[in-house]
Structures are given as C-alpha cells and as structure tokens.
Design a protein around this motif. Sequence first.
Motif, PDB file in Angstrom:
ATOM      1  N   PHE A 126      -9.631   5.715   9.792  1.00 27.61           N
ATOM      2  CA  PHE A 126      -9.913   4.836  10.925  1.00 27.61           C
ATOM      3  C   PHE A 126     -11.273   5.142  11.530  1.00 27.61           C
ATOM      4  O   PHE A 126     -11.717   6.285  11.553  1.00 27.61           O
ATOM      5  N   GLU A 127     -11.896   4.096  12.053  1.00 25.12           N
ATOM      6  CA  GLU A 127     -13.147   4.224  12.787  1.00 25.12           C
ATOM      7  C   GLU A 127     -13.042   3.379  14.038  1.00 25.12           C
ATOM      8  O   GLU A 127     -12.485   2.283  14.006  1.00 25.12           O
ATOM      9  N   CYS A 128     -13.569   3.914  15.132  1.00 26.60           N
ATOM     10  CA  CYS A 128     -13.559   3.185  16.398  1.00 26.60           C
ATOM     11  C   CYS A 128     -14.825   2.340  16.467  1.00 26.60           C
ATOM     12  O   CYS A 128     -15.936   2.858  16.338  1.00 26.60           O
ATOM     13  N   GLN A 129     -14.672   1.028  16.654  1.00 17.04           N
ATOM     14  CA  GLN A 129     -15.817   0.124  16.648  1.00 17.04           C
ATOM     15  C   GLN A 129     -16.105  -0.499  18.018  1.00 17.04           C
ATOM     16  O   GLN A 129     -17.020  -1.301  18.139  1.00 17.04           O
ATOM     17  N   ARG A 130     -15.318  -0.155  19.022  1.00 10.62           N
ATOM     18  CA  ARG A 130     -15.515  -0.678  20.378  1.00 10.62           C
ATOM     19  C   ARG A 130     -15.398   0.472  21.369  1.00 10.62           C
ATOM     20  O   ARG A 130     -14.679   1.432  21.126  1.00 10.62           O
ATOM     21  N   PRO A 131     -16.059   0.353  22.527  1.00  8.77           N
ATOM     22  CA  PRO A 131     -15.926   1.414  23.538  1.00  8.77           C
ATOM     23  C   PRO A 131     -14.504   1.495  24.084  1.00  8.77           C
ATOM     24  O   PRO A 131     -13.901   0.471  24.413  1.00  8.77           O
ATOM     25  N   VAL A 132     -13.969   2.699  24.150  1.00  8.66           N
ATOM     26  CA  VAL A 132     -12.619   2.926  24.682  1.00  8.66           C
ATOM     27  C   VAL A 132     -12.619   4.009  25.754  1.00  8.66           C
ATOM     28  O   VAL A 132     -11.562   4.393  26.246  1.00  8.66           O
ATOM     29  N   SER A 133     -13.790   4.488  26.119  1.00  8.70           N
ATOM     30  CA  SER A 133     -13.902   5.604  27.047  1.00  8.70           C
ATOM     31  C   SER A 133     -13.150   5.332  28.352  1.00  8.70           C
ATOM     32  O   SER A 133     -13.346   4.309  28.999  1.00  8.70           O
ATOM     33  N   GLY A 134     -12.259   6.256  28.684  1.00 12.30           N
ATOM     34  CA  GLY A 134     -11.496   6.181  29.923  1.00 12.30           C
ATOM     35  C   GLY A 134     -10.317   5.232  29.915  1.00 12.30           C
ATOM     36  O   GLY A 134      -9.591   5.151  30.907  1.00 12.30           O
ATOM     37  N   LEU A 135     -10.074   4.520  28.825  1.00 10.26           N
ATOM     38  CA  LEU A 135      -8.990   3.537  28.783  1.00 10.26           C
ATOM     39  C   LEU A 135      -7.651   4.169  28.418  1.00 10.26           C
ATOM     40  O   LEU A 135      -7.578   5.099  27.617  1.00 10.26           O
ATOM     41  N   ARG A 136      -6.594   3.607  28.992  1.00 11.31           N
ATOM     42  CA  ARG A 136      -5.210   3.975  28.655  1.00 11.31           C
ATOM     43  C   ARG A 136      -4.695   2.859  27.733  1.00 11.31           C
ATOM     44  O   ARG A 136      -4.550   1.713  28.161  1.00 11.31           O
ATOM     45  N   LEU A 137      -4.464   3.221  26.477  1.00 11.01           N
ATOM     46  CA  LEU A 137      -4.182   2.228  25.443  1.00 11.01           C
ATOM     47  C   LEU A 137      -2.764   2.355  24.899  1.00 11.01           C
ATOM     48  O   LEU A 137      -2.208   3.454  24.820  1.00 11.01           O
ATOM     49  N   ILE A 138      -2.227   1.201  24.485  1.00 13.40           N
ATOM     50  CA  ILE A 138      -0.993   1.182  23.696  1.00 13.40           C
ATOM     51  C   ILE A 138      -1.394   0.763  22.280  1.00 13.40           C
ATOM     52  O   ILE A 138      -1.924  -0.330  22.078  1.00 13.40           O
ATOM     53  N   LEU A 139      -1.176   1.639  21.343  1.00 12.63           N
ATOM     54  CA  LEU A 139      -1.411   1.363  19.930  1.00 12.63           C
ATOM     55  C   LEU A 139      -0.202   0.596  19.419  1.00 12.63           C
ATOM     56  O   LEU A 139       0.936   1.044  19.590  1.00 12.63           O
ATOM     57  N   VAL A 140      -0.406  -0.576  18.824  1.00 13.79           N
ATOM     58  CA  VAL A 140       0.686  -1.457  18.410  1.00 13.79           C
ATOM     59  C   VAL A 140       0.740  -1.559  16.884  1.00 13.79           C
ATOM     60  O   VAL A 140      -0.273  -1.818  16.239  1.00 13.79           O
ATOM     61  N   ASP A 141       1.951  -1.382  16.339  1.00 12.31           N
ATOM     62  CA  ASP A 141       2.162  -1.547  14.905  1.00 12.31           C
ATOM     63  C   ASP A 141       3.576  -2.065  14.673  1.00 12.31           C
ATOM     64  O   ASP A 141       4.362  -2.185  15.604  1.00 12.31           O
ATOM     65  N   ASP A 142       3.902  -2.354  13.415  1.00 14.91           N
ATOM     66  CA  ASP A 142       5.223  -2.903  13.111  1.00 14.91           C
ATOM     67  C   ASP A 142       6.297  -1.829  13.014  1.00 14.91           C
ATOM     68  O   ASP A 142       7.361  -1.963  13.589  1.00 14.91           O
TER      69      ASP A 142
END
Length: 179
Positions: A126-142
């Motif tokens: 995986f590579e991060c292609q967008r800024p995510v600094s400081g964000l609280r994220l939900i990673l979504v998959d099946d």
Amino acid sequence: MPPLCGRCVRHPPPFSASQAPLQYDFPVDALITRYKHRADLTVERAISPLLAETPLPWADTDALCPLPVHWRRRWRRGFDQGAHLAHLMGRYWQRPVLPALVRQRATPSQQGLTRRQRQRNLRKAFECQRPVSGLRLILVDDVMTTGSSARAAAQCLLDHGAADVRVWTLARTLGHRRD
C-alpha cells in the motif's frame, strides 16, 4: 467489547478497533463471494436494509477510507468492493470517503494463504496518495479473516500521519487461521 485473541495481545494491531455486522459463514460467505468476484449488486441491494440500520460505530470519525484492490484486479473484476462499500456506508453514516490508499503492488490473492504468507504478501503493498495527517479514519473492506490486509493498510495510514485508524468490514471470520 469482545476479548482480544492471544495474537492481538502479543502483537497488537496498528488499528485501534474493528467491527463487522456479519459473521463470514454460510450463507454470507457465498453472497460476499458473488458480490466481490462477480460484481453482483443484487447482493448489495439485499443487504442494504441491514446496512442502512447499522449505526456509525465511532462518532469521532473524520472520513472513510476504502481498502483498495490493485488496478489490474479491479479491471478484471470490473469492481472494487471496498470502494463500493465505503461509498455506500459514507452515505448512510454521512461521512466523506477519502480514497487515500492505492495498492501499488499486484499481490496474489490472500484467499487460502496462511497468516505468515498473507503478511509477506502485503509487505509494501500500500501507498498513501492523499494527505491524512491528523485524521481519524475508518478503513472499509468486505471481509476480515486474519486481519493482515487491515494491519498493513492501517500501518501505512498511520505512517503518513493519521491520528487513528479503525476497521469496519461487512463480515468477519470468528475462527483464527494457524501460522
């Protein structure tokens, strides 16, 4: 909160929590296989009432981030189930979708691999292609089986400055595979 498995106690995952509304067992496994490999959207329509009633598990979430498939796999299937689910749940939960990750390496399918093989398979995938600094994220998959894909993707997001990563999958296996 369910108890942690021994592996998670010994080697905590980089994500802080995970949740799945369904158990990956018959008939859910057959439905998800049709959804994932045949882009059968009738499956999505059938489970949409359930998903529409699924509450946002973490209210402090800034955005949903789909766990991506490699572009070749998406092209072959004509479908990226993680992105599709993220957009669907983003509408239900009223949260933006941030496709921050790209799968930079075409990895063999995880299906049928042991936990160790899955981990090796996903190194630097995986590579991060967008800024995510400081964000609280939900990673979504099946589906979450061993959690190897979620671990690798979450670590990538955290390495790029995400404040917190949690994982939401449509289904999860209850049993653990052996190394």
